[in-house]
Design a protein around this motif. Structure first.
Motif, PDB file in Angstrom:
ATOM      1  N   ILE A 203      32.266  33.328  56.885  1.00  0.00           N
ATOM      2  CA  ILE A 203      30.909  33.603  56.427  1.00  0.00           C
ATOM      3  C   ILE A 203      30.444  32.411  55.600  1.00  0.00           C
ATOM      4  CG2 ILE A 203      31.239  36.109  56.413  1.00  0.00           C
ATOM      5  CD1 ILE A 203      31.454  35.993  53.381  1.00  0.00           C
ATOM      6  N   GLN A 204      29.125  32.339  55.368  1.00  0.00           N
ATOM      7  CA  GLN A 204      28.570  31.169  54.672  1.00  0.00           C
ATOM      8  C   GLN A 204      28.013  31.466  53.286  1.00  0.00           C
ATOM      9  OE1 GLN A 204      27.909  31.512  58.229  1.00  0.00           O
ATOM     10  NE2 GLN A 204      29.693  30.168  58.266  1.00  0.00           N
ATOM     11  N   HIS A 205      27.911  32.756  52.915  1.00  0.00           N
ATOM     12  CA  HIS A 205      27.211  33.056  51.666  1.00  0.00           C
ATOM     13  C   HIS A 205      27.570  34.448  51.181  1.00  0.00           C
ATOM     14  CE1 HIS A 205      23.438  34.669  49.630  1.00  0.00           C
ATOM     15  NE2 HIS A 205      23.693  33.612  48.908  1.00  0.00           N
ATOM     16  N   THR A 206      27.848  34.590  49.880  1.00  0.00           N
ATOM     17  CA  THR A 206      28.122  35.906  49.319  1.00  0.00           C
ATOM     18  C   THR A 206      27.938  35.891  47.810  1.00  0.00           C
ATOM     19  OG1 THR A 206      29.755  37.701  49.182  1.00  0.00           O
ATOM     20  CG2 THR A 206      30.598  35.468  48.990  1.00  0.00           C
ATOM     21  N   GLN A 207      27.688  37.066  47.256  1.00  0.00           N
ATOM     22  CA  GLN A 207      27.707  37.229  45.805  1.00  0.00           C
ATOM     23  C   GLN A 207      29.157  37.445  45.393  1.00  0.00           C
ATOM     24  OE1 GLN A 207      25.703  40.694  44.364  1.00  0.00           O
ATOM     25  NE2 GLN A 207      25.912  40.139  42.218  1.00  0.00           N
ATOM     26  N   ILE A 208      29.560  36.917  44.249  1.00  0.00           N
ATOM     27  CA  ILE A 208      30.951  37.040  43.822  1.00  0.00           C
ATOM     28  C   ILE A 208      31.045  37.546  42.387  1.00  0.00           C
ATOM     29  CG2 ILE A 208      31.757  35.232  45.383  1.00  0.00           C
ATOM     30  CD1 ILE A 208      31.895  33.352  42.929  1.00  0.00           C
ATOM     31  N   ASP A 443      24.966  37.114  34.717  1.00  0.00           N
ATOM     32  CA  ASP A 443      24.500  36.106  35.667  1.00  0.00           C
ATOM     33  C   ASP A 443      24.725  36.585  37.099  1.00  0.00           C
ATOM     34  OD1 ASP A 443      24.003  34.541  33.474  1.00  0.00           O
ATOM     35  OD2 ASP A 443      25.405  32.933  34.013  1.00  0.00           O
ATOM     36  N   SER A 444      23.835  36.193  37.993  1.00  0.00           N
ATOM     37  CA  SER A 444      24.092  36.355  39.420  1.00  0.00           C
ATOM     38  C   SER A 444      24.888  35.133  39.867  1.00  0.00           C
ATOM     39  CB  SER A 444      22.780  36.436  40.203  1.00  0.00           C
ATOM     40  OG  SER A 444      22.066  37.601  39.848  1.00  0.00           O
ATOM     41  N   ILE A 445      26.044  35.376  40.440  1.00  0.00           N
ATOM     42  CA  ILE A 445      26.919  34.267  40.837  1.00  0.00           C
ATOM     43  C   ILE A 445      27.063  34.291  42.359  1.00  0.00           C
ATOM     44  CG2 ILE A 445      29.089  33.083  40.392  1.00  0.00           C
ATOM     45  CD1 ILE A 445      29.498  34.902  37.983  1.00  0.00           C
ATOM     46  N   TRP A 446      26.758  33.170  42.961  1.00  0.00           N
ATOM     47  CA  TRP A 446      26.791  33.047  44.418  1.00  0.00           C
ATOM     48  C   TRP A 446      27.815  31.993  44.819  1.00  0.00           C
ATOM     49  CZ3 TRP A 446      23.831  36.798  46.379  1.00  0.00           C
ATOM     50  CH2 TRP A 446      22.739  37.251  45.622  1.00  0.00           C
ATOM     51  N   ALA A 447      28.522  32.269  45.873  1.00  0.00           N
ATOM     52  CA  ALA A 447      29.423  31.270  46.465  1.00  0.00           C
ATOM     53  C   ALA A 447      28.967  31.069  47.909  1.00  0.00           C
ATOM     54  CB  ALA A 447      30.865  31.756  46.423  1.00  0.00           C
ATOM     55  N   TYR A 448      28.965  29.814  48.363  1.00  0.00           N
ATOM     56  CA  TYR A 448      28.453  29.551  49.709  1.00  0.00           C
ATOM     57  C   TYR A 448      29.085  28.283  50.285  1.00  0.00           C
ATOM     58  CZ  TYR A 448      25.263  26.531  47.014  1.00  0.00           C
ATOM     59  OH  TYR A 448      24.736  25.597  46.155  1.00  0.00           O
ATOM     60  N   SER A 449      29.048  28.203  51.593  1.00  0.00           N
ATOM     61  CA  SER A 449      29.613  27.058  52.296  1.00  0.00           C
ATOM     62  C   SER A 449      28.795  25.805  52.014  1.00  0.00           C
ATOM     63  CB  SER A 449      29.626  27.339  53.798  1.00  0.00           C
ATOM     64  OG  SER A 449      29.869  26.155  54.533  1.00  0.00           O
ATOM     65  N   ASP A 450      29.471  24.664  51.896  1.00  0.00           N
ATOM     66  CA  ASP A 450      28.729  23.418  51.686  1.00  0.00           C
ATOM     67  C   ASP A 450      27.968  22.991  52.946  1.00  0.00           C
ATOM     68  OD1 ASP A 450      30.802  22.540  53.283  1.00  0.00           O
ATOM     69  OD2 ASP A 450      31.661  21.169  51.801  1.00  0.00           O
ATOM     70  N   LYS A 456      18.505  28.436  47.885  1.00  0.00           N
ATOM     71  CA  LYS A 456      18.091  28.351  46.493  1.00  0.00           C
ATOM     72  C   LYS A 456      18.541  29.644  45.815  1.00  0.00           C
ATOM     73  CE  LYS A 456      14.036  25.469  47.459  1.00  0.00           C
ATOM     74  NZ  LYS A 456      12.543  25.396  47.416  1.00  0.00           N
ATOM     75  N   PRO A 457      19.691  29.639  45.131  1.00  0.00           N
ATOM     76  CA  PRO A 457      20.234  30.855  44.518  1.00  0.00           C
ATOM     77  C   PRO A 457      19.238  31.501  43.559  1.00  0.00           C
ATOM     78  CG  PRO A 457      21.867  29.105  44.511  1.00  0.00           C
ATOM     79  CD  PRO A 457      20.569  28.473  44.914  1.00  0.00           C
ATOM     80  N   HIS A 458      19.172  32.815  43.600  1.00  0.00           N
ATOM     81  CA  HIS A 458      18.206  33.575  42.801  1.00  0.00           C
ATOM     82  C   HIS A 458      18.947  34.399  41.756  1.00  0.00           C
ATOM     83  CE1 HIS A 458      14.615  35.912  41.894  1.00  0.00           C
ATOM     84  NE2 HIS A 458      13.927  35.230  42.793  1.00  0.00           N
ATOM     85  N   GLY A 459      18.307  34.610  40.607  1.00  0.00           N
ATOM     86  CA  GLY A 459      18.911  35.413  39.557  1.00  0.00           C
ATOM     87  C   GLY A 459      18.875  36.905  39.828  1.00  0.00           C
ATOM     88  N   ASP A 460      17.970  37.334  40.711  1.00  0.00           N
ATOM     89  CA  ASP A 460      17.883  38.744  41.102  1.00  0.00           C
ATOM     90  C   ASP A 460      18.694  38.936  42.378  1.00  0.00           C
ATOM     91  OD1 ASP A 460      17.140  41.358  41.642  1.00  0.00           O
ATOM     92  OD2 ASP A 460      15.252  40.769  42.598  1.00  0.00           O
ATOM     93  N   THR A 461      19.768  39.716  42.291  1.00  0.00           N
ATOM     94  CA  THR A 461      20.646  39.859  43.459  1.00  0.00           C
ATOM     95  C   THR A 461      19.937  40.507  44.642  1.00  0.00           C
ATOM     96  OG1 THR A 461      21.485  41.948  42.555  1.00  0.00           O
ATOM     97  CG2 THR A 461      22.756  39.959  42.077  1.00  0.00           C
ATOM     98  N   ASN A 462      18.903  41.303  44.385  1.00  0.00           N
ATOM     99  CA  ASN A 462      18.144  41.899  45.481  1.00  0.00           C
ATOM    100  C   ASN A 462      17.269  40.871  46.201  1.00  0.00           C
ATOM    101  OD1 ASN A 462      18.770  44.850  45.326  1.00  0.00           O
ATOM    102  ND2 ASN A 462      18.016  44.570  43.250  1.00  0.00           N
ATOM    103  N   SER A 463      17.136  39.688  45.614  1.00  0.00           N
ATOM    104  CA  SER A 463      16.312  38.635  46.209  1.00  0.00           C
ATOM    105  C   SER A 463      17.173  37.550  46.842  1.00  0.00           C
ATOM    106  CB  SER A 463      15.390  38.019  45.146  1.00  0.00           C
ATOM    107  OG  SER A 463      14.530  39.001  44.603  1.00  0.00           O
ATOM    108  N   ALA A 464      18.352  37.925  47.307  1.00  0.00           N
ATOM    109  CA  ALA A 464      19.278  36.953  47.889  1.00  0.00           C
ATOM    110  C   ALA A 464      18.644  36.148  49.015  1.00  0.00           C
ATOM    111  CB  ALA A 464      20.532  37.666  48.398  1.00  0.00           C
ATOM    112  N   TYR A 465      17.769  36.797  49.813  1.00  0.00           N
ATOM    113  CA  TYR A 465      17.199  36.155  51.003  1.00  0.00           C
ATOM    114  C   TYR A 465      15.767  35.675  50.782  1.00  0.00           C
ATOM    115  CZ  TYR A 465      21.160  38.275  53.468  1.00  0.00           C
ATOM    116  OH  TYR A 465      22.427  38.641  53.891  1.00  0.00           O
ATOM    117  N   TRP A 466      15.408  35.442  49.533  1.00  0.00           N
ATOM    118  CA  TRP A 466      13.990  35.186  49.245  1.00  0.00           C
ATOM    119  C   TRP A 466      13.453  33.966  49.973  1.00  0.00           C
ATOM    120  CZ3 TRP A 466      11.438  31.143  46.779  1.00  0.00           C
ATOM    121  CH2 TRP A 466      12.249  30.129  46.258  1.00  0.00           C
ATOM    122  N   ASN A 467      14.278  32.940  50.274  1.00  0.00           N
ATOM    123  CA  ASN A 467      13.797  31.759  51.000  1.00  0.00           C
ATOM    124  C   ASN A 467      14.624  31.502  52.252  1.00  0.00           C
ATOM    125  OD1 ASN A 467      16.160  30.680  49.774  1.00  0.00           O
ATOM    126  ND2 ASN A 467      15.287  28.616  49.890  1.00  0.00           N
TER     127      ASN A 467
END
Length: 473
Positions: A203-208, A443-450, A456-467
């Protein structure tokens, strides 16, 4: 995930600023008693049907209907709200279709904070041409919500496999010029499985969790980013019940809990302690609140003054399974007991928790949520008397008429200085009353593939897909 295929009038960007989506602009009236939205020209649903102001009207009408929307919120100030909810009229007069691309909302009372309040967590526009003829009593059960056949966002729905994954693909009719990615798969897995799959490149993206951040930051091909959170991890207190009715008992709880140390130990520093719901924006924050710094002796003194019976059991209900909150509550329980409060952890499923809140058969309910950083009025829906459970989202059933007056003053003020004074004064009262037992903002903490570009990581976890339309691999 529905944010990928159901778009909104506007959204909150990663810098907490308001960003146009379906509406290219909006105008708040000088008296703050109405707002007009101007839609982008040529909007279409994914089936080619024009998306117009009638869709906006239908959506807001649905959020106001007692048959389709359970709790009142920002829309409760729209003209005709009470009569419409009571079934006296068929359409709230405050929902005005000016023309196909212009929609106005009129309010009974001024609210300068209304636009921010509809910019997050919901208020996604629904298709009137698909759902407009559905009996409101049957709307939530309609097959459309299991298989959305049309979309307005940058992607359109493909399929959902229960407890496995959801799939969306590029929507060629979207107003977004061109999505960078053609398809997104959203998997449903545990936190541990997600971090493992990320490290393997599956996978390429997740909250941790905060406990995994340091290790993943050192993992080859993985990036870690944290943003200040939007909501508060807290314990709603049944302020209307005998055990916790005395504010000195609630104050004692804050003094009894070493919240700063919890942030350091449990969150590895990824968070901050707060002492009121009004945590943003900066202009609305009162810097002179009681910090309730860890002081067990002070806690014991307050309990004694409140004639607290040490044999009284206080139950803390919560949904078990979130590592950070689980660990924090273990510490909270021990420290409350050390101060003389017989705390008991009571893990429950979501249904029983909501039932306890509505029936007022709980003591403390621990959870996190809210987007309180965009506009201070967003906190009014969990603090004003009129929204006390079971009538609204004020789970503590906290009620202070002076606080209500200040919230109304903040809504009615049309310049920032006057709004700031109202909310800072309200914060002072809320802080002293201890409407909730605030723990921390995490804090909202995101880990993702380089290899994932454009995120653009968001502070609101419900807005993970905002862009998400800007993402590419």
């Amino acid at each position: 995930i529905s944010a990928l295929f159901f778009d909104k009038l506007l959204t909150v960007a990663d810098d907490w600023g308001l960003q146009p989506r379906l509406a290219e602009r909006w105008e708040v009236a000088p008296d703050a008693k109405s707002v007009t939205f101007y839609l982008r020209k040529g909007l279409k649903w994914s089936d080619g049907t024009p998306l117009t102001a009638k869709d906006i009207q239908f959506t807001f009408k649905s959020t106001m209907d007692s048959r389709t929307a359970a709790l009142p919120g920002p829309t409760s100030i729209i003209k005709g709200y009470d009569d419409f909810r009571a079934g006296k009229i068929d359409m709230p007069p405050g929902l005005v279709v000016v023309d196909d691309t212009t929609f106005r909302i009129d309010f009974d009372t001024p609210n300068a904070g209304f636009v921010p309040s509809i910019s997050f967590l919901g208020f996604q526009i629904l298709p009137e041409h698909i759902l407009g003829s559905v009996d409101p009593k049957e709307l939530q059960k309609n097959p459309f919500f299991q298989n959305p056949t049309v979309a307005s966002g940058p992607f359109k729905f493909v399929r959902y496999q229960t407890d496995q994954n959801a799939e969306v693909e590029h929507n060629p009719h979207s107003w977004v010029p061109a999505s960078q990615g053609d398809r997104i798969f959203d998997r449903t897995v545990t936190s541990d499985a997600a971090t493992s799959q990320l490290e393997k490149g599956e996978i390429q993206h997740t909250q941790i969790s905060a406990t995994d951040a340091a290790r993943l930051a050192k993992s080859p091909g993985v990036k870690v980013a944290n943003k200040p959170g939007a909501g508060i991890i807290l314990m709603a207190a049944a302020t209307d019940q005998s055990k916790l009715k005395d504010k000195r008992v609630r104050q004692a709880m804050l003094y009894a809990i070493d919240r700063e140390n919890i942030v350091k130990q449990v969150l590895n520093g990824y968070g901050k302690v707060v002492n009121c719901h009004i945590i943003g924006p900066d202009w609305a924050v009162n810097p002179d609140l009681n910090t309730y710094a860890y002081d067990p002796t002070k806690a014991q003194s307050l309990l004694k003054a409140a004639n607290w019976d040490p044999n009284t059991t206080v139950k803390i209900q919560w949904i078990q399974g979130g590592r950070d909150l689980d660990n924090a509550l273990q510490i909270v329980q021990a420290q409350l007991q050390a101060a003389g409060i017989k705390a008991e952890l009571n893990p429950l499923e979501r249904g029983p928790i909501l039932e306890n809140i509505q029936k007022r058969t709980f003591d403390l309910s621990a959870y996190g949520g809210g987007v309180y950083t965009v506009d201070p009025d967003s906190t009014s829906y969990v603090l004003m008397c009129q929204f006390g459970q079971p009538k609204g989202a004020n789970n503590s059933d906290y009620c202070n008429p002076e606080v209500d007056k200040l919230f109304l003053a903040g809504r009615a003020a049309t310049n920032q200085a006057d709004r700031a004074k109202a909310y800072k004064d309200a914060a002072k009262l809320i802080n002293d009353d201890v409407s909730h037992v605030w723990l921390f903002v995490q804090d909202s903490i995101w880990a993702y593939s380089d290899k994932l570009q454009g995120l653009k990581p968001h502070g609101d976890t419900n807005s993970a897909y905002w862009n998400a339309e800007e993402w590419s691999v």
